[in-house]
Design an enzyme around this catalytic site. Sequence first.
Site, PDB file in Angstrom:
ATOM      1  N   SER A 137      -7.532  -5.368  -4.860  1.00  0.00           N
ATOM      2  CA  SER A 137      -8.689  -6.138  -3.663  1.00  0.00           C
ATOM      3  C   SER A 137      -9.994  -5.924  -4.761  1.00  0.00           C
ATOM      4  O   SER A 137     -10.110  -5.193  -5.719  1.00  0.00           O
ATOM      5  CB  SER A 137      -8.772  -5.385  -2.553  1.00  0.00           C
ATOM      6  OG  SER A 137      -9.499  -3.977  -2.876  1.00  0.00           O
ATOM      7  N   LEU A 172      10.564 -20.337  -5.005  1.00  0.00           N
ATOM      8  CA  LEU A 172       9.621 -19.710  -4.105  1.00  0.00           C
ATOM      9  C   LEU A 172       8.110 -19.526  -4.984  1.00  0.00           C
ATOM     10  O   LEU A 172       7.929 -19.787  -5.933  1.00  0.00           O
ATOM     11  CB  LEU A 172       9.959 -18.086  -4.410  1.00  0.00           C
ATOM     12  CG  LEU A 172       9.071 -17.143  -3.701  1.00  0.00           C
ATOM     13  CD1 LEU A 172       9.059 -17.165  -2.136  1.00  0.00           C
ATOM     14  CD2 LEU A 172       9.351 -15.631  -4.153  1.00  0.00           C
ATOM     15  N   ARG A 223       2.359  -5.028   6.054  1.00  0.00           N
ATOM     16  CA  ARG A 223       1.594  -3.830   5.368  1.00  0.00           C
ATOM     17  C   ARG A 223       2.473  -2.677   5.416  1.00  0.00           C
ATOM     18  O   ARG A 223       2.638  -2.070   6.323  1.00  0.00           O
ATOM     19  CB  ARG A 223       0.335  -3.652   6.126  1.00  0.00           C
ATOM     20  CG  ARG A 223      -0.697  -2.264   5.148  1.00  0.00           C
ATOM     21  CD  ARG A 223      -1.945  -2.245   5.362  1.00  0.00           C
ATOM     22  NE  ARG A 223      -2.939  -1.078   4.640  1.00  0.00           N
ATOM     23  CZ  ARG A 223      -3.981  -1.483   4.115  1.00  0.00           C
ATOM     24  NH1 ARG A 223      -4.602  -2.384   4.513  1.00  0.00           N
ATOM     25  NH2 ARG A 223      -4.352  -0.489   3.542  1.00  0.00           N
ATOM     26  N   GLU A 260       1.700 -13.058  12.474  1.00  0.00           N
ATOM     27  CA  GLU A 260       2.200 -12.114  13.209  1.00  0.00           C
ATOM     28  C   GLU A 260       2.132 -10.535  12.308  1.00  0.00           C
ATOM     29  O   GLU A 260       2.544 -10.782  10.878  1.00  0.00           O
ATOM     30  CB  GLU A 260       3.829 -12.123  13.501  1.00  0.00           C
ATOM     31  CG  GLU A 260       4.156 -13.075  14.322  1.00  0.00           C
ATOM     32  CD  GLU A 260       3.880 -12.766  15.888  1.00  0.00           C
ATOM     33  OE1 GLU A 260       3.614 -11.619  16.239  1.00  0.00           O
ATOM     34  OE2 GLU A 260       3.518 -13.953  16.539  1.00  0.00           O
ATOM     35  N   ASP A 264       0.730  -1.301  -0.007  1.00  0.00           N
ATOM     36  CA  ASP A 264       0.025   0.186   0.164  1.00  0.00           C
ATOM     37  C   ASP A 264       0.924   1.336  -0.055  1.00  0.00           C
ATOM     38  O   ASP A 264       1.957   1.274   0.399  1.00  0.00           O
ATOM     39  CB  ASP A 264      -0.903   0.299   1.259  1.00  0.00           C
ATOM     40  CG  ASP A 264      -1.989   1.009   0.862  1.00  0.00           C
ATOM     41  OD1 ASP A 264      -2.589   1.543  -0.013  1.00  0.00           O
ATOM     42  OD2 ASP A 264      -2.740   1.498   2.086  1.00  0.00           O
ATOM     43  N   GLY A 265       0.490   2.147  -0.647  1.00  0.00           N
ATOM     44  CA  GLY A 265       0.990   3.335  -0.542  1.00  0.00           C
ATOM     45  C   GLY A 265       1.549   4.015  -2.071  1.00  0.00           C
ATOM     46  O   GLY A 265       2.072   5.071  -1.937  1.00  0.00           O
ATOM     47  N   ASN A 266       1.254   3.516  -3.107  1.00  0.00           N
ATOM     48  CA  ASN A 266       1.661   4.036  -4.379  1.00  0.00           C
ATOM     49  C   ASN A 266       1.093   5.274  -4.596  1.00  0.00           C
ATOM     50  O   ASN A 266       1.797   6.082  -5.046  1.00  0.00           O
ATOM     51  CB  ASN A 266       1.132   3.085  -5.344  1.00  0.00           C
ATOM     52  CG  ASN A 266       1.649   1.565  -5.360  1.00  0.00           C
ATOM     53  OD1 ASN A 266       2.575   1.541  -4.412  1.00  0.00           O
ATOM     54  ND2 ASN A 266       1.336   0.514  -5.951  1.00  0.00           N
ATOM     55  N   HIS A 290       2.077   3.629  -9.019  1.00  0.00           N
ATOM     56  CA  HIS A 290       1.793   2.058  -9.295  1.00  0.00           C
ATOM     57  C   HIS A 290       2.918   1.545 -10.035  1.00  0.00           C
ATOM     58  O   HIS A 290       3.308   0.361  -9.989  1.00  0.00           O
ATOM     59  CB  HIS A 290       0.444   1.778 -10.062  1.00  0.00           C
ATOM     60  CG  HIS A 290      -0.895   2.167  -9.256  1.00  0.00           C
ATOM     61  ND1 HIS A 290      -0.995   1.875  -7.868  1.00  0.00           N
ATOM     62  CD2 HIS A 290      -2.080   2.885  -9.512  1.00  0.00           C
ATOM     63  CE1 HIS A 290      -2.134   2.377  -7.480  1.00  0.00           C
ATOM     64  NE2 HIS A 290      -2.705   2.981  -8.452  1.00  0.00           N
ATOM     65  N   ARG A 348      -0.361   7.684  -2.698  1.00  0.00           N
ATOM     66  CA  ARG A 348       0.513   8.776  -2.043  1.00  0.00           C
ATOM     67  C   ARG A 348       1.815   9.197  -2.208  1.00  0.00           C
ATOM     68  O   ARG A 348       2.242  10.224  -2.275  1.00  0.00           O
ATOM     69  CB  ARG A 348       0.282   8.465  -0.389  1.00  0.00           C
ATOM     70  CG  ARG A 348      -1.098   8.794  -0.028  1.00  0.00           C
ATOM     71  CD  ARG A 348      -1.448   8.157   1.452  1.00  0.00           C
ATOM     72  NE  ARG A 348      -1.256   6.698   1.205  1.00  0.00           N
ATOM     73  CZ  ARG A 348      -1.332   5.790   2.359  1.00  0.00           C
ATOM     74  NH1 ARG A 348      -0.878   6.376   3.587  1.00  0.00           N
ATOM     75  NH2 ARG A 348      -1.737   4.530   1.917  1.00  0.00           N
TER      76      ARG A 348
HETATM   77  C1  IPE Z   1      -5.224  -2.853  -0.166  1.00  0.00           C
HETATM   78  O1  IPE Z   1      -4.976  -1.376  -0.176  1.00  0.00           O
HETATM   79  C2  IPE Z   1      -5.301  -3.359  -1.390  1.00  0.00           C
HETATM   80  C3  IPE Z   1      -3.903  -3.492  -1.882  1.00  0.00           C
HETATM   81  C4  IPE Z   1      -2.865  -3.165  -1.660  1.00  0.00           C
HETATM   82  C5  IPE Z   1      -4.006  -3.953  -3.227  1.00  0.00           C
HETATM   83  P1  IPE Z   1      -6.175  -0.165  -0.499  1.00  0.00           P
HETATM   84  O2  IPE Z   1      -5.379   0.904  -0.588  1.00  0.00           O
HETATM   85  O3  IPE Z   1      -7.181  -0.691  -1.296  1.00  0.00           O
HETATM   86  O4  IPE Z   1      -6.867  -0.413   1.225  1.00  0.00           O
HETATM   87  P2  IPE Z   1      -7.729   0.584   1.982  1.00  0.00           P
HETATM   88  O5  IPE Z   1      -8.930   0.900   0.902  1.00  0.00           O
HETATM   89  O6  IPE Z   1      -6.999   1.929   2.145  1.00  0.00           O
HETATM   90  O7  IPE Z   1      -8.289  -0.002   3.181  1.00  0.00           O
HETATM   91  C1  IPE Z   2      -1.869   0.131  -3.369  1.00  0.00           C
HETATM   92  O1  IPE Z   2      -1.672   1.655  -3.368  1.00  0.00           O
HETATM   93  C2  IPE Z   2      -2.149  -0.447  -4.650  1.00  0.00           C
HETATM   94  C3  IPE Z   2      -3.420  -0.705  -4.835  1.00  0.00           C
HETATM   95  C4  IPE Z   2      -4.389  -0.480  -3.840  1.00  0.00           C
HETATM   96  C5  IPE Z   2      -3.846  -1.198  -6.349  1.00  0.00           C
HETATM   97  P1  IPE Z   2      -2.685   2.493  -3.525  1.00  0.00           P
HETATM   98  O2  IPE Z   2      -2.902   2.593  -4.753  1.00  0.00           O
HETATM   99  O3  IPE Z   2      -3.908   2.108  -2.615  1.00  0.00           O
HETATM  100  O4  IPE Z   2      -1.975   3.975  -2.460  1.00  0.00           O
HETATM  101  P2  IPE Z   2      -2.509   4.863  -1.767  1.00  0.00           P
HETATM  102  O5  IPE Z   2      -2.955   4.093  -0.324  1.00  0.00           O
HETATM  103  O6  IPE Z   2      -3.837   5.599  -2.058  1.00  0.00           O
HETATM  104  O7  IPE Z   2      -1.415   5.814  -1.262  1.00  0.00           O
HETATM  105 MG    MG Z   3      -4.334   2.495  -0.476  1.00  0.00          MG
END
Ligand code: IPE
Ligand code: IPE
Ligand code: MG
Length: 246
Positions: A57, A123, A180, A199, A12-14, A29, A16
């Site tokens: 997701s 793997l 995460r 964990e 997560d965080g791409n 991404h 932002r």
């Molecule tokens: C969770 O991230 C799904 C993936 C990393 C693929 P999200 O960015 O979708 O999660 P929420 O919506 O903030 O909970």
């Molecule tokens: C995770 O990064 C990748 C996917 C959910 C596809 P996000 O796109 O959720 O990045 P943020 O959370 O908005 O920074």
């Molecule tokens: Mg996200």
Amino acid sequence: MALPRHIAIVMDGNGRWAEARGEPRTAGHRAGLEPVRATIKECSRLGIEALTIFAFSSENWRRPQAEVTTLMSLFMEALEREVAELHVNAVRVKVIGDRRQLGVRLQQRIAEAEALTAANTGLKLQVAVSYGGRWDILEATREVAKEVASGQLRAEDIDEARLSAALQLANLPDPDLFIRTGGNHRVSNFLLWNIAYAELYFSDILWPDFDAQALANALADFEQRERRFGMTGHQVSGAVSGGPSA
Ligand code: IPE
Ligand code: IPE
Ligand code: MG
């Protein structure tokens, strides 16, 4: 060093990461591909048995159409570009999730990648695309319900092993370490059944910045944890490590 057998990662965080640089979310991404490569390489090098990564997701379909489309082309591109090298590195690739929601060409590429790498002994990589933990449990329930309806199985004989075997991660050990990135402390419908005793490790690092050092930090943290599986600390420190049935 006590290594996890199976690592699950919510990448997560791409978005932002990109927004902080004044770039479109999709640039984040794209930048997220390199840490995927690095993490796979590092897990292979360490001899970790399985890695399951959350790429998209079941709820991510709610995002703006343009972002969804870009993500789908990125999966396609990454599959086409990476699969040969994954194969050379003996990685066995599987996609988990509701693939009927994906485009036909992407479904074909996935099937090809899985077939090519099916016999690999390195793997075990699971990429979760259009995946939801509740969807996974529902699908498994339907499969088991059909066996009951057809008289092959009695309802009272349904046990954890039967349901586990119908889940997307069938035949894999449960994840021991759930990572995460991106600073949020939630599961977001990832492997609900399988992480019962994982964990949990949360990092503020945004996924595009996750590297081998960040993974090493997570592994070092994991090593410090005392896994009790419901028992007392005395019991587990006296016993050989293992799961609830050990
Ligand atoms: C969770 O991230 C799904 C993936 C990393 C693929 P999200 O960015 O979708 O999660 P929420 O919506 O903030 O909970
Ligand atoms: C995770 O990064 C990748 C996917 C959910 C596809 P996000 O796109 O959720 O990045 P943020 O959370 O908005 O920074
Ligand atoms: Mg996200």
